[in-house]
Write a protein that holds these residues in place. Structure first.
Motif, mmCIF file in Angstrom:
data_model
loop_
_atom_site.group_PDB
_atom_site.id
_atom_site.type_symbol
_atom_site.label_atom_id
_atom_site.label_comp_id
_atom_site.label_asym_id
_atom_site.label_seq_id
_atom_site.Cartn_x
_atom_site.Cartn_y
_atom_site.Cartn_z
ATOM 1 N N ILE A 139 15.233 -9.599 -14.621
ATOM 2 C CA ILE A 139 15.543 -9.152 -15.981
ATOM 3 C C ILE A 139 16.917 -9.622 -16.453
ATOM 4 C CG2 ILE A 139 13.994 -7.174 -15.871
ATOM 5 C CD1 ILE A 139 16.428 -5.409 -15.391
ATOM 6 N N VAL A 182 22.411 -3.864 -19.144
ATOM 7 C CA VAL A 182 21.213 -4.244 -19.892
ATOM 8 C C VAL A 182 20.516 -2.967 -20.352
ATOM 9 C CG1 VAL A 182 20.849 -6.472 -18.784
ATOM 10 C CG2 VAL A 182 19.878 -4.417 -17.749
ATOM 11 N N SER A 184 16.744 -1.297 -22.079
ATOM 12 C CA SER A 184 15.337 -1.425 -22.463
ATOM 13 C C SER A 184 14.904 -0.169 -23.209
ATOM 14 C CB SER A 184 14.452 -1.613 -21.227
ATOM 15 O OG SER A 184 13.071 -1.590 -21.594
ATOM 16 N N TRP A 191 14.272 -6.467 -22.341
ATOM 17 C CA TRP A 191 15.659 -6.065 -22.098
ATOM 18 C C TRP A 191 16.608 -6.843 -23.003
ATOM 19 C CZ3 TRP A 191 16.777 -2.272 -18.514
ATOM 20 C CH2 TRP A 191 15.718 -1.888 -17.695
#
Length: 438
Positions: A139, A182, A184, A191
């Motif tokens: 990610i 990050v 989400s 992300w």
């Protein structure tokens, strides 16, 4: 160890024995869920396990041989532990430990930073279960290490991690290692980085300190019920010898993060915006200044520091080595509403984790090097220290994590210390402890 006092820092020293007379003994129970399987791990006391109210199960994660990632679950209805499930390879690196949260859709999400390479997400195949073959995907390719995840009440997922900038651009010094994160909003499917969200290159860090201390080591990140995220950290770098990774450690800093506006704040409430730089941390966030000197036994301050609040005010618990190679020094630092105060409260302990017992009292879990058992202590108002109890373990313990939303008898996860630093040797126990009803 000598501490240097910056402006607004009041320092007193109290030498206290590591084992005072307990004023109250909690009735702890322990269960070893896996024997002689734990390897050495660099995991911080963040996201080791969680309680799932839907499944009525507690899920824990831990690092086995070669740092491979495992999950286990405890069924609170039957009192039975599942067999360990291996869901990811650890690439024989002690940095590649698992951290575990639960998405809003019930699936377990585990994050590991493949040391200085990328941030990896593993997802359980079924909601409210750790069984089966977990999926895996990258990610972030930001040369990530030390993932620290948390989930907001609305299901938004954050993962803080440290970037090794030199591995992305070889012209950047090796001791430039800032913190990023990050985010989400769809249970981990997509992300965005902190840079994309804020326009700033990093969240916490510096690039041009004269002492080359441009590495950020967060000791603990703690999410509070009101949504605030408390953070304690220290600096590392090459010091006066030039650009060297993790040669020296220096100072203790505190900040808190507001996920609602992506801003950081000082203990006094000063809004520092979306990025903390060196000017911010030195002027507004420094809690204690420690000497730039090589210790005899441990990095000073150590990699793990603990953060909490009492009656709305932050306090920290941290330890440092002795330049002469003597016992570890344990300090409490608390914000009194206008300035930080610090005092030494014990020696010879490695403080591993702590939990709130009420608005003014916290329980601290600590170990002594090379010895079995976990010792617990009570901290009141962030400034007083008293021995409480001993949790017996068959072998020494290396890491302790408080289980999120825990239900006894699974309150804390105790990862056993391996007999060797190499992750190929995995002979520590995985044990859980809780408080029995009287």
């Amino acid at each position: 160890m000598r501490l240097m006092a910056p402006p607004l820092l009041m320092l007193s020293v109290l030498t206290a024995p590591a084992h005072a007379t307990p004023e109250r003994a909690a009735n702890f129970t322990t269960t070893t869920t896996a024997t002689s399987v734990a390897a050495r791990s660099d995991r911080r006391p963040v996201a080791g396990g969680l309680y799932d109210a839907v499944a009525k199960r507690t899920f824990v994660s831990w690092a086995g041989q070669y740092e491979d990632n495992y999950a286990q679950s405890f069924d609170h209805r039957t009192g039975v532990w599942s067999a360990p499930v291996k869901y990811a390879d650890g690439d024989s690196d002690s940095h590649n430990y698992p951290t575990l949260v639960q998405a809003g859709d019930g699936h377990l999400l585990s994050f590991r930073g493949r040391h200085n390479v990328e941030l990896v997400l593993n997802r359980s195949p079924e909601a409210h279960s750790s069984e089966g073959v977990w999926s895996e995907r990258v990610i972030s390719t930001n040369a990530a290490t030390y993932p620290m995840p948390f989930v907001l009440a609305d299901g938004t997922i954050y993962v803080f991690f440290r970037e090794t900038s030199h591995d992305l651009d070889p012209t950047i010094p090796t001791d430039t290692r800032p913190m990023l994160y990050v985010v989400s909003k769809d249970n981990g499917r997509t992300w965005k980085t902190s840079t994309e969200l804020t326009g700033t290159p990093f969240a916490i860090g510096s690039t041009g300190r004269a002492d080359n201390m441009n590495e950020i080591y967060i000791g603990q990140l703690r999410q509070e019920p009101d949504g605030r995220v408390r953070i304690v950290y220290t600096l590392a770098g090459g010091g006066p010898e030039g650009h060297l990774h993790d040669r020296y450690h220096r100072n203790i800093y505190y900040t808190w993060f507001n996920p609602k506006n992506l801003h950081f704040y000082s203990a006094s409430g000063r809004d520092l915006g979306t990025q903390i730089d060196d000017a911010d941390q030195e002027r507004y966030l420094k809690v204690a200044e420690t000497p730039l000197a090589l210790p005899g036994a441990v990095k000073s301050p150590d990699y793990i520091q603990l953060v909490g609040t009492t009656l709305g005010l932050p306090f920290l618990l941290w330890f440092s080595g002795d330049e002469a190679g003597g016992p570890l020094h344990n300090y409490l630092s608390w914000w009194n509403g206008s300035r930080w105060q610090t005092k030494e409260v014990a020696r010879g302990l490695r403080v591993r984790e702590m939990e709130p017992l009420g608005p003014a009292t916290w329980r601290v879990y600590a170990t002594e090097d090379g010895k079995p058992n976990v010792n617990t202590y009570l901290v009141r108002l962030g400034r007083t220290w008293a021995a409480e109890a001993v949790i017996p373990t068959a072998k020494p313990v290396q890491r302790i994590e408080l289980v999120k939303d825990f239900r006894d008898p699974v309150r804390v996860l105790l990862s056993g210390a391996s007999s060797a630093r190499e992750v190929a040797v995995a002979d520590g126990d995985i044990t859980v402890a809780g408080v029995a009803r009287r």
